[in-house]
Scaffold this motif. Structure first.
Motif, mmCIF file in Angstrom:
data_model
loop_
_atom_site.group_PDB
_atom_site.id
_atom_site.type_symbol
_atom_site.label_atom_id
_atom_site.label_comp_id
_atom_site.label_asym_id
_atom_site.label_seq_id
_atom_site.Cartn_x
_atom_site.Cartn_y
_atom_site.Cartn_z
ATOM 1 N N LYS B 124 -7.469 -28.749 41.818
ATOM 2 C CA LYS B 124 -7.282 -28.393 40.460
ATOM 3 C C LYS B 124 -7.145 -26.866 40.045
ATOM 4 O O LYS B 124 -6.415 -26.684 38.894
ATOM 5 C CB LYS B 124 -8.823 -28.822 39.597
ATOM 6 C CG LYS B 124 -8.849 -30.278 39.305
ATOM 7 C CD LYS B 124 -10.129 -30.620 38.694
ATOM 8 C CE LYS B 124 -10.221 -32.156 37.990
ATOM 9 N NZ LYS B 124 -11.338 -32.409 37.392
ATOM 10 N N ALA B 125 -7.766 -26.142 40.781
ATOM 11 C CA ALA B 125 -7.445 -24.700 40.708
ATOM 12 C C ALA B 125 -5.852 -24.407 40.880
ATOM 13 O O ALA B 125 -5.462 -23.668 40.114
ATOM 14 C CB ALA B 125 -8.354 -24.055 41.609
ATOM 15 N N GLU B 126 -5.412 -25.022 41.792
ATOM 16 C CA GLU B 126 -4.140 -24.913 42.086
ATOM 17 C C GLU B 126 -3.159 -25.420 41.001
ATOM 18 O O GLU B 126 -2.133 -24.720 40.500
ATOM 19 C CB GLU B 126 -3.633 -25.596 43.545
ATOM 20 C CG GLU B 126 -2.084 -25.336 43.790
ATOM 21 C CD GLU B 126 -1.655 -26.335 44.976
ATOM 22 O OE1 GLU B 126 -2.734 -26.933 45.618
ATOM 23 O OE2 GLU B 126 -0.617 -26.219 45.268
ATOM 24 N N LEU B 127 -3.565 -26.486 40.638
ATOM 25 C CA LEU B 127 -2.737 -27.055 39.308
ATOM 26 C C LEU B 127 -2.883 -26.056 38.175
ATOM 27 O O LEU B 127 -2.016 -25.852 37.428
ATOM 28 C CB LEU B 127 -3.379 -28.376 38.919
ATOM 29 C CG LEU B 127 -2.564 -29.342 38.336
ATOM 30 C CD1 LEU B 127 -1.225 -29.448 38.830
ATOM 31 C CD2 LEU B 127 -3.232 -30.687 38.202
ATOM 32 N N ARG B 128 -4.050 -25.787 37.729
ATOM 33 C CA ARG B 128 -4.286 -24.763 36.741
ATOM 34 C C ARG B 128 -3.340 -23.521 36.758
ATOM 35 O O ARG B 128 -2.678 -23.102 35.802
ATOM 36 C CB ARG B 128 -5.862 -24.252 36.631
ATOM 37 C CG ARG B 128 -6.622 -25.349 35.785
ATOM 38 C CD ARG B 128 -8.038 -24.730 35.369
ATOM 39 N NE ARG B 128 -8.715 -24.388 36.517
ATOM 40 C CZ ARG B 128 -9.636 -25.485 37.071
ATOM 41 N NH1 ARG B 128 -9.736 -26.557 36.377
ATOM 42 N NH2 ARG B 128 -10.346 -25.220 38.211
ATOM 43 N N HIS B 129 -3.340 -23.177 37.993
ATOM 44 C CA HIS B 129 -2.487 -21.813 38.308
ATOM 45 C C HIS B 129 -1.000 -22.170 37.996
ATOM 46 O O HIS B 129 -0.510 -21.584 36.980
ATOM 47 C CB HIS B 129 -2.602 -21.371 39.857
ATOM 48 C CG HIS B 129 -1.716 -20.539 40.078
ATOM 49 N ND1 HIS B 129 -1.596 -19.182 39.802
ATOM 50 C CD2 HIS B 129 -0.696 -20.499 40.942
ATOM 51 C CE1 HIS B 129 -0.800 -18.429 40.336
ATOM 52 N NE2 HIS B 129 -0.086 -19.262 41.010
ATOM 53 N N TRP B 130 -0.581 -23.216 38.465
ATOM 54 C CA TRP B 130 1.078 -23.568 38.333
ATOM 55 C C TRP B 130 1.267 -23.939 37.117
ATOM 56 O O TRP B 130 2.332 -23.573 36.388
ATOM 57 C CB TRP B 130 1.304 -24.666 39.332
ATOM 58 C CG TRP B 130 1.519 -23.982 40.768
ATOM 59 C CD1 TRP B 130 0.608 -24.526 41.825
ATOM 60 C CD2 TRP B 130 2.362 -23.224 41.290
ATOM 61 N NE1 TRP B 130 1.008 -23.699 42.808
ATOM 62 C CE2 TRP B 130 1.819 -22.663 42.869
ATOM 63 C CE3 TRP B 130 3.616 -22.321 40.685
ATOM 64 C CZ2 TRP B 130 2.850 -21.822 43.305
ATOM 65 C CZ3 TRP B 130 4.069 -21.408 41.411
ATOM 66 C CH2 TRP B 130 3.559 -21.214 42.883
ATOM 67 N N VAL B 131 0.228 -24.626 36.265
ATOM 68 C CA VAL B 131 0.790 -25.088 34.831
ATOM 69 C C VAL B 131 0.817 -23.986 33.962
ATOM 70 O O VAL B 131 1.486 -23.580 33.246
ATOM 71 C CB VAL B 131 -0.428 -26.265 34.501
ATOM 72 C CG1 VAL B 131 -0.271 -26.330 32.914
ATOM 73 C CG2 VAL B 131 -0.245 -27.722 35.199
ATOM 74 N N THR B 132 -0.329 -23.124 34.444
ATOM 75 C CA THR B 132 -0.296 -21.982 33.258
ATOM 76 C C THR B 132 0.734 -21.035 33.522
ATOM 77 O O THR B 132 1.405 -20.463 32.740
ATOM 78 C CB THR B 132 -1.698 -21.111 33.825
ATOM 79 O OG1 THR B 132 -2.801 -22.024 33.369
ATOM 80 C CG2 THR B 132 -2.045 -20.064 32.828
ATOM 81 N N LYS B 133 1.379 -20.909 34.801
ATOM 82 C CA LYS B 133 2.292 -20.091 35.237
ATOM 83 C C LYS B 133 3.702 -20.864 34.541
ATOM 84 O O LYS B 133 4.392 -19.861 34.149
ATOM 85 C CB LYS B 133 2.389 -20.015 36.561
ATOM 86 C CG LYS B 133 3.401 -18.994 36.999
ATOM 87 C CD LYS B 133 3.264 -18.877 38.722
ATOM 88 C CE LYS B 133 4.342 -17.699 39.123
ATOM 89 N NZ LYS B 133 3.599 -16.663 40.117
ATOM 90 N N ALA B 134 3.722 -22.030 34.717
ATOM 91 C CA ALA B 134 5.002 -22.607 34.089
ATOM 92 C C ALA B 134 5.034 -22.634 32.614
ATOM 93 O O ALA B 134 6.187 -22.253 32.114
ATOM 94 C CB ALA B 134 4.812 -24.248 34.292
#
Lengths: 302, 195
Positions: B124-134
């Motif tokens: 989830k942390a990884e997903l948050r990182h990439w979604v925010t970055k996107a």
């Protein structure tokens, strides 16, 4: 709405949001039933949106940050000053002109313009006149600064910083009433209990600065108001140094202009006074970080 | 006694300075969030917040009741934030809001089930990182419509009013932004279960 695979994508967002009419939504659903490519598109769109909504990290800030922001904001707004009366008149005049222009436009083809709008026209002229006259009256130069007794200075009693010692200050301090008797700003009965206020520029190595001790007269309706106060004595802060004198809660810093560094103190005071509406107005905007006292500056003590 | 928003606005118009504080209290988080999302810079966001509320205070008489006060604040915030970004770009002190597609490689080597994976927190942390970055990698105009529509929940019409453009333009930008986001997050989109 005629839908094809090429234009359906433009409506996907509305479709998922439920923002389409029932008829358009039904058309899209009908199309999706037979078109697997568009169906995949809708699914992918929905998944992407859910990812964004569920996992996008919105910037946040602490309560402390917002608290500091609010303090800074109000300081900024206070420094910019309230909306003056003349500004309000101008604003009202502008709004009135807008209303008047609208009315003129509406009634132009039907009625006699002058007769129909005689009353608002008169009011408009009146507002414009007051809008220009009143600000002019309000912008009158400030009255002369309060009298400063420079006898001590001129006669050399206080002299230079090296001559000014703790002794001369202590004499003044001995006359002072207890800080606990300081009146509240709304009280006028106890004004006489307020002895004097001391304002100083932050002490730095290369900046000459002065302690200004102000005496509040008995008939002063606003305690600490410089307009009714006398500048009775001043002193260089360097002679006070780290003396506990600056630890009292009735001290505040008053930054003086550096470009006036070499001007005599009375001239500095006069210039300062002309620039400001009064010391009280300035005191209220003294940033707490400039204060040399450990406690936050308490305006109510004025 | 608590004053309603309309009453606060009226009082502020009449020069009652105390009416500003409750309005600031109500909207400060929203303004900060939006300012941060547009400027991507703490210092600028702080300045945008300040300018926004100063403008609210000074221009309250220009606010017309037929529009929602919230939309009005949104408009001021977006305009102020865009001005800051433009000024920053002119100064070129800080790199422009770059499209980070080049460095955007969410390396998902295997599909995963978000709901049941034992390492759910890490993922989830990884997903948050990439979604925010996107989202942050979108161009400014596309990022703004995504934020206003999906995260702030504004309608196309409201966004069009805030950005002073047509609803068609909003739809078009949103569509383009979704395509971009879908491409950027493709590994994650493919990995999630079908709805």
């Amino acid at each position: 709405m005629k839908l094809t695979c090429t234009n359906i994508q433009r409506f996907i967002s509305d479709y998922i949001d439920g923002a389409l009419s029932s008829r358009d939504a039904a058309n899209i659903e009908k199309h999706l039933r037979f078109c697997s490519a568009c169906r995949r598109e809708v699914v992918a769109f929905r998944k992407t949106r859910d990812l964004i909504v569920d996992f996008y990290v919105e910037p946040e800030a602490s309560e402390n940050y917002f608290h500091q922001f609010e303090v800074e904001l109000h300081r900024c707004i206070d420094n910019k000053g309230p909306i003056h009366f003349d500004q309000r008149i101008r604003t009202t005049a502008a709004q009135f002109i807008w209303m008047f222009a609208t009315q003129v436009r509406q009634s132009f083809s039907k009625y006699s313009l002058l007769r129909q709008n005689a009353l608002p026209l008169c009011a408009l002229i009146l507002l414009i006149v007051t809008g220009f006259v009143v600000p002019h009256l309000l912008n009158q130069p400030p009255s002369a600064p309060p009298v400063v007794f420079l006898d001590d200075i001129d006669s050399g009693k206080l002299g230079t910083s090296s001559e000014l010692g703790q002794g001369s200050y202590s004499e003044r301090r001995a006359d002072r009433k207890s800080p606990s008797t300081v009146s509240s700003p709304t009280s006028t009965a106890n004004v006489e209990n307020v002895d004097y206020w001391k304002l100083t520029e932050p002490v730095t190595n290369d900046t000459e600065a002065y302690i200004i001790v102000m005496h509040v007269s008995k008939d002063d309706t606003v305690p600490g108001d410089a307009a009714d106060s006398d500048l009775t004595v001043f002193s260089r802060p360097d002679i006070l140094g780290s003396q506990p004198l600056l630890q009292d809660d009735d001290y505040a810093t008053l930054p003086l202009d550096l470009d006036l560094h070499d001007a005599p103190i009375y001239e500095k005071y006069q210039l300062k006074y002309r620039k400001l509406s009064g010391f009280v107005g300035h005191l209220m905007h003294v940033p707490s970080k400039l204060l040399t006292i450990p406690e936050p500056y308490d305006i109510s003590k004025l | 006694m608590e004053r309603t928003e309309a009453l606060l606005i009226d009082h502020l118009r009449e020069g009652d300075e105390t009416a500003l504080a409750p309005l600031v209290e109500k909207y400060k988080r929203m303004v900060h969030r939006l300012a941060m999302q547009i400027t991507k810079n703490h210092e600028d966001a702080n300045d945008v917040m300040q300018e926004t509320f100063i403008k609210v205070h000074q221009s309250i008489h220009t606010f017309r009741q037929e529009a929602a006060f919230e939309t009005w604040i949104y408009r001021i915030t977006v305009n102020e934030a865009l001005n800051f970004v433009k000024r920053r770009e002119r100064r070129r002190e800080i790199p422009l809001a770059t499209t980070e597609e080049a460095e955007f490689h969410p390396d998902v080597r295997h599909k995963f089930d978000i709901a049941n994976d034992p390492q759910i927190q890490a993922e989830k942390a990884e997903l948050r990182h990439w979604v925010t970055k996107a989202v942050n990698s979108l161009s400014l105009k596309h990022r703004i419509v995504v934020i206003l529509h999906e995260l702030e929940g504004l309608t196309h019409a409201e966004i069009a009013s805030i950005l002073n453009c047509s609803e068609g333009t909003v739809r078009s930008r949103l569509h383009y932004a979704w395509k971009q986001l879908r491409n950027l997050l493709k590994p994650y989109v493919d990995a999630t279960k079908d709805l």
